[in-house]
Design an enzyme around this catalytic site. Structure first.
Site, PDB file in Angstrom:
ATOM      1  N   SER A  15       0.855  -1.191   0.000  1.00 50.15           N
ATOM      2  CA  SER A  15       0.000   0.000   0.000  1.00 50.15           C
ATOM      3  C   SER A  15       0.892   1.242   0.000  1.00 50.15           C
ATOM      4  O   SER A  15       2.107   1.138   0.246  1.00 50.15           O
ATOM      5  CB  SER A  15      -0.884   0.014   1.249  1.00 50.15           C
ATOM      6  OG  SER A  15      -0.058   0.191   2.395  1.00 50.15           O
ATOM      7  N   ASP A  64      -1.168  -1.424  -4.052  1.00 43.01           N
ATOM      8  CA  ASP A  64      -2.544  -1.505  -3.541  1.00 43.01           C
ATOM      9  C   ASP A  64      -3.096  -0.084  -3.342  1.00 43.01           C
ATOM     10  O   ASP A  64      -2.411   0.770  -2.762  1.00 43.01           O
ATOM     11  CB  ASP A  64      -2.495  -2.254  -2.192  1.00 43.01           C
ATOM     12  CG  ASP A  64      -3.871  -2.622  -1.673  1.00 43.01           C
ATOM     13  OD1 ASP A  64      -4.822  -2.683  -2.473  1.00 43.01           O
ATOM     14  OD2 ASP A  64      -3.982  -2.865  -0.443  1.00 43.01           O
ATOM     15  N   HIS A  65      -4.294   0.155  -3.792  1.00 38.48           N
ATOM     16  CA  HIS A  65      -4.957   1.457  -3.629  1.00 38.48           C
ATOM     17  C   HIS A  65      -4.078   2.640  -4.021  1.00 38.48           C
ATOM     18  O   HIS A  65      -3.916   3.605  -3.250  1.00 38.48           O
ATOM     19  CB  HIS A  65      -5.441   1.658  -2.186  1.00 38.48           C
ATOM     20  CG  HIS A  65      -6.538   0.710  -1.798  1.00 38.48           C
ATOM     21  ND1 HIS A  65      -7.829   0.871  -2.219  1.00 38.48           N
ATOM     22  CD2 HIS A  65      -6.530  -0.434  -1.076  1.00 38.48           C
ATOM     23  CE1 HIS A  65      -8.571  -0.126  -1.752  1.00 38.48           C
ATOM     24  NE2 HIS A  65      -7.794  -0.939  -1.065  1.00 38.48           N
ATOM     25  N   GLU A 106     -11.206   0.446  -9.705  1.00 38.12           N
ATOM     26  CA  GLU A 106     -12.249   0.226  -8.682  1.00 38.12           C
ATOM     27  C   GLU A 106     -13.464   1.096  -8.961  1.00 38.12           C
ATOM     28  O   GLU A 106     -13.344   2.279  -9.266  1.00 38.12           O
ATOM     29  CB  GLU A 106     -11.708   0.531  -7.279  1.00 38.12           C
ATOM     30  CG  GLU A 106     -12.778   0.326  -6.202  1.00 38.12           C
ATOM     31  CD  GLU A 106     -12.281   0.538  -4.778  1.00 38.12           C
ATOM     32  OE1 GLU A 106     -11.085   0.328  -4.512  1.00 38.12           O
ATOM     33  OE2 GLU A 106     -13.113   0.916  -3.936  1.00 38.12           O
ATOM     34  N   GLY A 113     -10.623  -3.595   7.294  1.00 41.24           N
ATOM     35  CA  GLY A 113     -10.459  -3.628   8.750  1.00 41.24           C
ATOM     36  C   GLY A 113     -11.216  -4.771   9.413  1.00 41.24           C
ATOM     37  O   GLY A 113     -11.754  -5.661   8.745  1.00 41.24           O
ATOM     38  N   HIS A 167     -12.039  -6.637  -2.158  1.00 45.24           N
ATOM     39  CA  HIS A 167     -11.275  -5.960  -1.097  1.00 45.24           C
ATOM     40  C   HIS A 167     -12.006  -6.195   0.225  1.00 45.24           C
ATOM     41  O   HIS A 167     -13.168  -6.565   0.245  1.00 45.24           O
ATOM     42  CB  HIS A 167     -11.198  -4.457  -1.372  1.00 45.24           C
ATOM     43  CG  HIS A 167     -10.184  -4.109  -2.409  1.00 45.24           C
ATOM     44  ND1 HIS A 167      -9.019  -3.451  -2.117  1.00 45.24           N
ATOM     45  CD2 HIS A 167     -10.160  -4.352  -3.744  1.00 45.24           C
ATOM     46  CE1 HIS A 167      -8.317  -3.297  -3.221  1.00 45.24           C
ATOM     47  NE2 HIS A 167      -8.984  -3.828  -4.232  1.00 45.24           N
ATOM     48  N   THR A 214      -6.292  -9.661   1.408  1.00 46.63           N
ATOM     49  CA  THR A 214      -6.241  -9.917   2.853  1.00 46.63           C
ATOM     50  C   THR A 214      -5.104  -9.122   3.489  1.00 46.63           C
ATOM     51  O   THR A 214      -3.949  -9.251   3.063  1.00 46.63           O
ATOM     52  CB  THR A 214      -6.007 -11.431   3.114  1.00 46.63           C
ATOM     53  OG1 THR A 214      -7.008 -12.170   2.432  1.00 46.63           O
ATOM     54  CG2 THR A 214      -6.075 -11.758   4.593  1.00 46.63           C
ATOM     55  N   ASP A 215      -5.437  -8.341   4.466  1.00 47.20           N
ATOM     56  CA  ASP A 215      -4.449  -7.597   5.241  1.00 47.20           C
ATOM     57  C   ASP A 215      -4.728  -7.765   6.734  1.00 47.20           C
ATOM     58  O   ASP A 215      -3.878  -8.212   7.503  1.00 47.20           O
ATOM     59  CB  ASP A 215      -4.475  -6.116   4.834  1.00 47.20           C
ATOM     60  CG  ASP A 215      -3.338  -5.317   5.471  1.00 47.20           C
ATOM     61  OD1 ASP A 215      -2.547  -5.916   6.218  1.00 47.20           O
ATOM     62  OD2 ASP A 215      -3.234  -4.109   5.233  1.00 47.20           O
TER      63      ASP A 215
HETATM   64  P1  13P Z   1      -8.954  -6.479   4.929  1.00 45.42           P
HETATM   65  O1  13P Z   1      -8.894  -5.272   5.790  1.00 45.42           O
HETATM   66  O2  13P Z   1     -10.289  -7.151   5.007  1.00 45.42           O
HETATM   67  O3  13P Z   1      -7.850  -7.441   5.179  1.00 45.42           O
HETATM   68  O4  13P Z   1      -8.806  -5.976   3.396  1.00 45.42           O
HETATM   69  C1  13P Z   1      -7.545  -5.698   2.851  1.00 45.42           C
HETATM   70  C2  13P Z   1      -7.637  -5.018   1.522  1.00 45.42           C
HETATM   71  O5  13P Z   1      -8.673  -4.911   0.900  1.00 45.42           O
HETATM   72  C3  13P Z   1      -6.373  -4.494   0.954  1.00 45.42           C
HETATM   73  O6  13P Z   1      -6.570  -3.824  -0.249  1.00 45.42           O
HETATM   74  O1  G3H Z   2      -6.745  -1.710   1.842  1.00 49.63           O
HETATM   75  C1  G3H Z   2      -5.949  -1.261   2.642  1.00 49.63           C
HETATM   76  C2  G3H Z   2      -4.893  -2.129   3.194  1.00 49.63           C
HETATM   77  O2  G3H Z   2      -5.366  -2.816   4.325  1.00 49.63           O
HETATM   78  C3  G3H Z   2      -3.652  -1.332   3.474  1.00 49.63           C
HETATM   79  O3  G3H Z   2      -3.752  -0.596   4.642  1.00 49.63           O
HETATM   80  O4  G3H Z   2      -2.926   1.678   4.016  1.00 49.63           O
HETATM   81  O5  G3H Z   2      -2.837   0.886   6.391  1.00 49.63           O
HETATM   82  O6  G3H Z   2      -1.298  -0.076   4.686  1.00 49.63           O
HETATM   83  P1  G3H Z   2      -2.645   0.564   4.957  1.00 49.63           P
HETATM   84 ZN    ZN Z   3      -8.428  -2.717  -0.297  1.00 48.27          ZN
END
Ligand code: 13P
Ligand code: G3H
Ligand code: ZN
Length: 306
Positions: free
Chosen positions: A49, A81-82, A133, A178, A209, A253-254
């Site tokens: 990210s 990511d994002h 997205e 989250g 996501h 998954t994060d």
């Molecule tokens: P979670 O917070 O459900 O793990 O989602 C992570 C995510 O979408 C990262 O882009």
């Molecule tokens: O979708 C978001 C991910 O969980 C990344 O989170 O921006 O705190 O690294 P972050």
């Molecule tokens: Zn995400």
């Protein structure tokens, strides 16, 4: 080995399984994912990210991923990511990322189309896959009850894909980022019918996501060793599987990984009071995180798909 996410996702979409997108931010988390994938012969998407890039350093993080992924026998995509910041996106292209998500979901439709298309044009000749997205996925900090989540419209999704030329699309079908994904008083429910409509019209790999399950036993482990986490609400496994049957080919998954990593560390800190070598704590974090990645790979059906 390193590949694009298009390569991994087209195959997954066709065969109705999903590839795991795992968020990483340091050596230990990269190793946890790669070790799990090698054990189970599974491809994966190693995702950074903008926050992770800020934490670890862009070039430093990229080179660590590249070094470890290149040496591996299983295929990995290196993914942003994002992505919202154009300087970070350009740097990813320069460094050698093989997959970029442009997140224009908070913009008006026309502006999202315009900016996503720009990223596709930048990536086209370089063999970099692009994820777009449409619709909004809630954020971790928002209050669940007041979240304004705009679910993805199937006709708009089709138009968005045709006009931008993206390789895969992140859809909003009721998840959020989250550990607190759903209102506590209601049963967690993904909009599978909407997903079916989107999939019927769009026919490209779709991305989920906010897909963490937030397993109760992980929360229990964390709380046993000092965490104070309650009222979590993740995506039920049965619904995740239904989503994969209906076009979801990339599952992000994060949260589950963060929980696992810190639970391992908490456990060691609590039981090993005389120890002060950080390596022994990080080793436990890695072990717990690898377990979760392995479980995820099995749930998504990507085991043995190399
Ligand atoms: P979670 O917070 O459900 O793990 O989602 C992570 C995510 O979408 C990262 O882009
Ligand atoms: O979708 C978001 C991910 O969980 C990344 O989170 O921006 O705190 O690294 P972050
Ligand atoms: Zn995400």
């Amino acid at each position: 080995m390193i590949t694009t996410s298009k390569e991994l996702l087209d195959k997954a979409y066709k065969n109705k399984y999903a590839v795991g997108h795992f968020n990483i931010y340091n050596l230990e988390t990269i190793q946890s994912v790669i070790n799990a994938c090698e054990k189970l012969n599974s491809p994966a998407i190693l995702a950074t990210s903008e926050g992770a890039i800020e934490y670890a350093g862009h070039k430093e993080l990229f080179l660590m991923i590249k070094t470890l992924a290149e040496e591996s026998k299983v295929p990995f995509a290196i993914h942003l990511d994002h992505g919202r910041n154009s300087e970070i996106i350009k740097k990813c292209i320069q460094l050698g990322y093989t997959s970029i998500m442009f997140d224009g979901s908070k913009k008006e439709f026309e502006e999202n189309v315009k900016q996503t298309e720009k990223v596709v044009n930048l990536c086209e000749d370089k063999n970099i896959s692009v994820e777009g997205e449409l619709g909004t996925i809630g954020g971790a900090e928002e209050d669940v009850t007041s979240r304004k989540i705009l679910l993805t419209d199937s006709n708009k999704a089709k138009e968005f894909i045709e006009r931008t030329g993206i390789d895969c699309l992140a859809v909003a079908i009721g998840t959020s980022h989250g550990a607190y994904k759903f209102v506590a008083s209601k049963r967690p429910q993904l909009d599978i019918r909407r997903l079916q409509e989107i999939n019927k019209l769009c026919q490209i790999p779709l991305v989920l996501h906010g897909a963490s399950e937030v397993p109760k036993q992980l929360v229990k482990l964390a709380n046993k060793y000092g965490a104070k986490i309650k009222d979590v609400r993740g995506v039920p496994l049965t619904q995740l599987k239904q989503a994969i049957k209906n076009g979801i080919a990339k599952v992000n998954t994060d949260t589950d990984l963060r929980l696992a990593f810190t639970s391992g560390i908490r456990h060691q800190l609590a039981v090993n009071k005389t120890e002060f070598n950080p390596r022994s704590f990080f080793s436990e974090g890695k072990k717990e995180m690898q377990k979760v990645v392995e479980q995820r790979i099995k749930e998504l059906g990507s085991e043995g798909r190399v």
